[in-house]
Enzyme design. Structure first.
Site, PDB file in Angstrom:
ATOM      1  N   ALA A 141       0.866  -1.188   0.000  1.00  0.00           N
ATOM      2  CA  ALA A 141       0.000   0.000   0.000  1.00  0.00           C
ATOM      3  C   ALA A 141       0.895   1.227   0.000  1.00  0.00           C
ATOM      4  CB  ALA A 141      -0.893   0.002   1.237  1.00  0.00           C
ATOM      5  N   VAL A 171       4.117  -1.472   3.487  1.00  0.00           N
ATOM      6  CA  VAL A 171       3.593  -0.133   3.221  1.00  0.00           C
ATOM      7  C   VAL A 171       4.732   0.763   2.753  1.00  0.00           C
ATOM      8  CG1 VAL A 171       2.499   1.889   4.268  1.00  0.00           C
ATOM      9  CG2 VAL A 171       1.809  -0.378   5.007  1.00  0.00           C
ATOM     10  N   LYS A 172       4.388   1.616   1.786  1.00  0.00           N
ATOM     11  CA  LYS A 172       5.368   2.612   1.343  1.00  0.00           C
ATOM     12  C   LYS A 172       4.865   3.984   1.768  1.00  0.00           C
ATOM     13  CE  LYS A 172       6.989   4.712  -2.939  1.00  0.00           C
ATOM     14  NZ  LYS A 172       7.288   4.469  -4.348  1.00  0.00           N
ATOM     15  N   THR A 173       5.728   4.747   2.446  1.00  0.00           N
ATOM     16  CA  THR A 173       5.310   6.063   2.890  1.00  0.00           C
ATOM     17  C   THR A 173       6.474   7.038   2.772  1.00  0.00           C
ATOM     18  OG1 THR A 173       4.030   7.187   4.609  1.00  0.00           O
ATOM     19  CG2 THR A 173       5.843   5.792   5.386  1.00  0.00           C
TER      20      THR A 173
END
Ligand code: R5P
Length: 258
Positions: A141, A171-173
């Protein structure tokens, strides 16, 4: 965790270090021929030996990456908007059948928490996870940020946690002040985007800080392929992520290799 899913995830996050250097070259899905990626094959080819995986769309995969290549693929499956329209209004662009046909190791989708299309993108993530898990495909995500949204620990913790709660496998943020709070409250692995091109030393500091505060790696694009020396830059990033090198040591690698 299902064997197939675990096996695919371990192609992306390397078991020997527990870390990953993903190369993001998916920008064209909403930016078109962005700087440094005008001819994707030319940009991607020399970087393949140094990337743990490639994040890209099916169009660039089919046309610009040799099918004989063994590099793991994280396929972007959300899109449908452009820089000229309403960016947050993304939908699913690629089927799981297609992802399997392309032999991918993972699929990626953006969520837009706090935007008018929050619900669609979050339910899109949930549906993608439901489908992908049937075939053992991990889902990444991506916590996309709108122009007006603060990239602070409070907001990014909210986005990452929601993605994990809905079942995202990683997750990529974005990196931010008090990034450790984002990591502490997200029960799945986190990778960071590099963001807009900055001087190489600053991008290396960003990678170093993110890793030291608990990210499992980077999914970096512009700060690698828009660098004056992309191969030297990805080698320097690898030294931080996989070898625990300091910013100074990594910068020395960059200067020596460029
Ligand atoms: C954005 O949603 C895309 O996934 C980009 O590829 C991404 O943010 C990573 O690239 P960059 O390091 O250039 O920010």
């Amino acid at each position: 965790m299902d064997w197939g899913l675990k096996n695919r995830l371990s192609r992306i996050i390397k078991p020997d270090t527990g870390r990953t250097v993903m190369l993001a070259v998916d920008h064209g899905y909403f930016l078109g021929p962005t700087s440094g990626l005008e001819v994707p094959r030319k940009t991607i080819e020399p970087l393949i030996p140094y990337a743990d995986s490639l994040m890209l769309t099916r169009g660039v995969l089919r046309t610009s990456v040799p099918a004989e290549s063994s590099i793991p693929i994280v396929l972007r499956v959300s899109g449908g908007t452009s820089i000229l329209g309403t960016l947050s209004n993304e939908g699913i662009t690629t089927s799981i059948k297609e992802a399997l046909r392309l032999n991918v190791s993972g699929v990626a989708l953006s969520i837009f928490v706090g935007s008018p299309h929050e619900k669609e993108t979050l339910l899109g993530l949930s549906n993608l996870i439901n489908e992908a898990e049937e075939y053992g495909i991990p889902v990444l995500a991506v916590t996309a940020v709108g122009k007006d949204m603060a990239r602070d620990a409070r907001y990014l913790s909210l986005c990452c946690r929601i993605a994990a709660e809905l079942g995202a496998h990683f997750v990529k943020t974005y990196y931010c002040e008090e990034f450790e709070k984002v990591i502490e409250t997200c029960p799945v692995p986190v990778v960071i985007a590099g963001g807009k091109k900055t001087p190489e030393l600053d991008a290396l500091k960003l990678a170093y800080n993110a890793i030291n505060k608990g990210a499992v790696g980077v999914d970096m694009g512009r700060n690698i392929f828009q660098s004056e020396a992309p191969v030297a830059m990805i080698k320097a990033v690898r030294a931080i992520v996989h070898k625990g090198k300091s910013v100074e040591e990594a910068y020395e690698i960059f200067n020596k290799e460029k």
